[in-house]
Enzyme design. Sequence first.
Site, PDB file in Angstrom:
ATOM      1  N   LYS A  74       0.836  -1.192   0.000  1.00  0.00           N
ATOM      2  CA  LYS A  74       0.000   0.000   0.000  1.00  0.00           C
ATOM      3  C   LYS A  74       0.876   1.250   0.000  1.00  0.00           C
ATOM      4  CE  LYS A  74      -3.645   2.156   2.855  1.00  0.00           C
ATOM      5  NZ  LYS A  74      -4.484   1.957   4.061  1.00  0.00           N
ATOM      6  N   SER A 152      -9.097   2.809   3.766  1.00  0.00           N
ATOM      7  CA  SER A 152      -8.192   3.445   2.843  1.00  0.00           C
ATOM      8  C   SER A 152      -7.348   2.466   2.021  1.00  0.00           C
ATOM      9  CB  SER A 152      -7.247   4.373   3.614  1.00  0.00           C
ATOM     10  OG  SER A 152      -6.449   3.644   4.538  1.00  0.00           O
ATOM     11  N   SER A 176      -9.498   0.582   7.990  1.00  0.00           N
ATOM     12  CA  SER A 176      -8.991   0.596   6.616  1.00  0.00           C
ATOM     13  C   SER A 176      -8.549  -0.751   6.070  1.00  0.00           C
ATOM     14  CB  SER A 176      -7.835   1.593   6.494  1.00  0.00           C
ATOM     15  OG  SER A 176      -8.315   2.903   6.647  1.00  0.00           O
TER      16      SER A 176
END
Length: 497
Positions: A74, A152, A176
């Site tokens: 990520k 996220s 997230s």
Amino acid sequence: MKYSEYVQHDGLGLARLVAERQVSPADLLALARARLAEINPALNAVIHRMDTIADERAQAPVDGPFAGVPFLIKDLFQDYAGVASGYGNAALKRAGFKPAEHAEITRRFIASGVNIFGKTNTPEFGAKGVTEPEAFGITRNPWHSDHTPGGSSGGSAAAVAAGVVPMAGANDGGGSIRIPAACCGLFGLKPGRARVPGGPERSDLMHGAAVDHVLTRSVRDSAAMLDAIAGYEKGAIVRLHEPEAGYLTAIETPPAPLRIGVLDSSPLDIPLHTEALAALETTTELLESLGHTVERAAPAIDGLQLGRDFLSMWFVQMARQMDDVRARTGAAANEFELDTRAMAHVGRAFSATEYMDAFERWRGYRHALAEFHAEYDLLLTPTLANPPARIGEAATPKWQQIALRPLLRLPSARALIRSGIVEQIARENLKHVPFTQLANLTGVPAMSVPLHMTPQGLPLGSQFVGEPGSEALLLRLAAQLETAAPWFDRLPAVGGR
């Protein structure tokens, strides 16, 4: 190997094929890249490529439980030395910011044997439950491109759900990992506070509320990766004990019958979507069929106050993040999204005592949850209050954007705080995701399990919240549910098969 065979294996399965020399890491990398080329124009899951790094690693001897398996990290806090880190922000993108060293979580991913070939999209600084950053563009849900994959860790979720990789890096400061897992039909475990490393720069980030792990299609991949990345790091505030036999071994044994309390209403007193309730009913029926007891019960916590306290910490974190980026890049105000600037503006207006008052209330939430867990093994909730939102649905309305701009020119947001704006923002911003923040503020592990599909063909997960140190129990239950109601072969049709 054909792609149709590649997608039938999880990470451990692919690693076994590599170990048996049935396929090479280079072959797997080529398949992952081909799938990415097929779906990324439509989904925008991966925003940075790491082709040279991946090619070199595919040719090198590699050890670890996931040796040779393609992997994505990520683009937020999972820094890779010398590779651009954008964090969803225009200033970092413009400056071409490249960290000088790996994050410790990235080092441990690498040590597990995976081959990292790209970085996935995230909202600016991970601040939203959707992945629609202005700097890098919208990421879409593989199950339906008009809907969000969540956030996220939305880019990672979209890539895994679309079959690019069997798992990808994610992190969770308010949901997230669990939110995108619920949106994309994946398994997502948020480990407890200090279970995995956050250093060297961000140990105990947000007082330990934020933690890294992966999004996976199989429970055993999540367990095996937790075995690989968990453990003490230098400078950590605590040293936690791990299961003697490991998490992967733990899931071989189903849990004894559990007593599970179920929360079937929003902590914010906002009606839940009928599909959220349907997901809860699906999960409850499955649990009862497996011999577990499910009762309507919840910890005695003021959900709205918890939301306020979560956002107080979040707004201050946004202010610190903006200051850090300005120091690194000399960024102008317009290189941050309006919503980020508004959150930071409010965050800077909190006094130290107000912030500490909010932080002190975290102890009360921990105590209330501990009282609950004295009677119940786990708490069950919907992961989301609604099915995955449509793209743009969570965006700040134009009229609010117009109203915000003059307020940001004021020297202080004290008047905004006194006006009750934090409560209003708590209700508005958390109405779709009111259940996930509890586990972050209390530091306990929690997971989203993909057990329901809406009539429109969208996934909708269920959340389980454990007590401190209960990662093994959560994984054992997840493995039992996975066996009883398999989801691994349930794949979206994006890009064709």
